[in-house]
Design a protein around this motif. Structure first.
Motif, PDB file in Angstrom:
ATOM      1  N   GLY A   1      -3.988   4.446   1.349  1.00 37.91           N
ATOM      2  CA  GLY A   1      -2.738   5.082   1.755  1.00 37.91           C
ATOM      3  C   GLY A   1      -2.545   4.929   3.249  1.00 37.91           C
ATOM      4  O   GLY A   1      -3.507   4.941   4.008  1.00 37.91           O
ATOM      5  N   ASP A  43       0.369   5.574   6.664  1.00 38.42           N
ATOM      6  CA  ASP A  43       1.661   5.997   7.210  1.00 38.42           C
ATOM      7  C   ASP A  43       2.075   4.994   8.284  1.00 38.42           C
ATOM      8  O   ASP A  43       1.339   4.067   8.599  1.00 38.42           O
ATOM      9  N   SER A  66       7.976   6.557   3.421  1.00 37.19           N
ATOM     10  CA  SER A  66       7.467   7.553   2.478  1.00 37.19           C
ATOM     11  C   SER A  66       7.878   7.229   1.043  1.00 37.19           C
ATOM     12  O   SER A  66       7.195   7.618   0.105  1.00 37.19           O
ATOM     13  N   SER A  67       8.966   6.488   0.857  1.00 40.96           N
ATOM     14  CA  SER A  67       9.415   6.190  -0.506  1.00 40.96           C
ATOM     15  C   SER A  67       8.808   4.914  -1.085  1.00 40.96           C
ATOM     16  O   SER A  67       8.562   4.833  -2.284  1.00 40.96           O
ATOM     17  N   LYS A  68       8.562   3.896  -0.253  1.00 37.94           N
ATOM     18  CA  LYS A  68       8.109   2.607  -0.791  1.00 37.94           C
ATOM     19  C   LYS A  68       6.800   2.112  -0.198  1.00 37.94           C
ATOM     20  O   LYS A  68       6.366   1.012  -0.504  1.00 37.94           O
ATOM     21  N   GLY A  69       6.174   2.874   0.674  1.00 37.40           N
ATOM     22  CA  GLY A  69       4.912   2.449   1.259  1.00 37.40           C
ATOM     23  C   GLY A  69       5.108   1.360   2.297  1.00 37.40           C
ATOM     24  O   GLY A  69       6.164   1.260   2.921  1.00 37.40           O
ATOM     25  N   ALA A 116       5.697   1.509   7.259  1.00 42.91           N
ATOM     26  CA  ALA A 116       5.377   2.257   6.044  1.00 42.91           C
ATOM     27  C   ALA A 116       6.426   3.345   5.870  1.00 42.91           C
ATOM     28  O   ALA A 116       6.644   4.148   6.770  1.00 42.91           O
ATOM     29  N   VAL A 131       0.863  -1.192   0.000  1.00 45.86           N
ATOM     30  CA  VAL A 131       0.000   0.000   0.000  1.00 45.86           C
ATOM     31  C   VAL A 131       0.900   1.244   0.000  1.00 45.86           C
ATOM     32  O   VAL A 131       1.907   1.296   0.695  1.00 45.86           O
ATOM     33  N   ARG A 132       0.541   2.223  -0.797  1.00 45.93           N
ATOM     34  CA  ARG A 132       1.362   3.437  -0.909  1.00 45.93           C
ATOM     35  C   ARG A 132       1.349   4.228   0.391  1.00 45.93           C
ATOM     36  O   ARG A 132       0.438   4.093   1.214  1.00 45.93           O
ATOM     37  N   TYR A 133       2.361   5.059   0.554  1.00 42.74           N
ATOM     38  CA  TYR A 133       2.463   5.912   1.739  1.00 42.74           C
ATOM     39  C   TYR A 133       1.530   7.112   1.580  1.00 42.74           C
ATOM     40  O   TYR A 133       1.456   7.726   0.518  1.00 42.74           O
ATOM     41  N   LYS A 134       0.829   7.413   2.640  1.00 41.15           N
ATOM     42  CA  LYS A 134       0.022   8.634   2.699  1.00 41.15           C
ATOM     43  C   LYS A 134       0.092   9.143   4.123  1.00 41.15           C
ATOM     44  O   LYS A 134      -0.285   8.441   5.062  1.00 41.15           O
TER      45      LYS A 134
END
Length: 191
Positions: free
Chosen positions: A91, A93, A166-169, A164, A80-83
């Motif tokens: 997203g 964190d 910030s660059s790779k989730g 998590a 899952v992407r970082y948000k």
């Protein structure tokens, strides 16, 4: 003009950093999930309301600890992407991942990593177990805890944790990786 746009963008990003709130459903609306136990008998259906349903681990019938279930739930977010401020599959964190994973199994933790670091018992890194939390100071100016990870395995004196970035989730890393080894601050047991 560029300064005004930058300040406006900065203001919007800070105002949207709070953790997302979930809408409350009225008790009248209950969506049902129907699953079949076997293909042979249509009467073997189980009905579970979505309000009652918790995340079900892959091996629900085997003896599993609460830590195992929390880890497996956290691993379901891998990729899952970082948000920043995120707590969903849209997203996530680092503290959102830990907060949601523990919350799924009725363990209430604060939403922010530096506040999580005030919970449980501080333990030596050599004494950690699966399900313990690792806290990091990743070089920010305030020299405060700003990152958290959940231990998923311990192999050959190296600790794997999910977190998590910030660059790779959401991903797993090892404490012996140079960056994480230098940034490590403390370990805590909350279970």
């Amino acid at each position: 003009m560029k300064k005004i746009i930058f300040i406006l963008a900065l203001f919007i990003s800070f105002s949207s950093c709070k953790s997302s709130k979930r809408s409350k459903r009225s008790s009248n609306s209950s969506s049902k999930i129907i699953t079949k136990k076997s293909d042979a008998n249509e009467n073997d259906r189980v009905v579970i309301s979505s309000e009652e349903k918790k995340y079900t681990p892959r091996n629900a019938n085997s003896r599993r600890t609460k830590a195992d279930n929390i880890i497996e739930y956290a691993e379901s977010f891998e990729g899952v992407r970082y948000k920043w401020g995120g707590t969903t599959k849209a997203g996530m964190d680092c503290s959102g991942l830990i907060y949601e994973s523990f919350r799924a199994y009725d363990v209430n933790l604060p939403r922010i990593s530096r506040d999580m670091a005030k919970r449980g018992d501080k333990i030596n890194l050599k004494d950690v177990h699966k399900g313990d939390l690792l806290f990091f100071k990743t070089g920010n100016r305030r020299n405060a805890i700003n990152h958290v990870g959940l231990i998923v395995s311990i192999e050959n004196n190296d600790i794997e944790f999910i977190h998590a970035t910030s660059s790779k989730g959401v991903m797993t890393s090892w404490i012996n990786e140079t960056y994480w080894h230098k940034a490590f601050y403390e370990a805590r047991r909350v279970l």
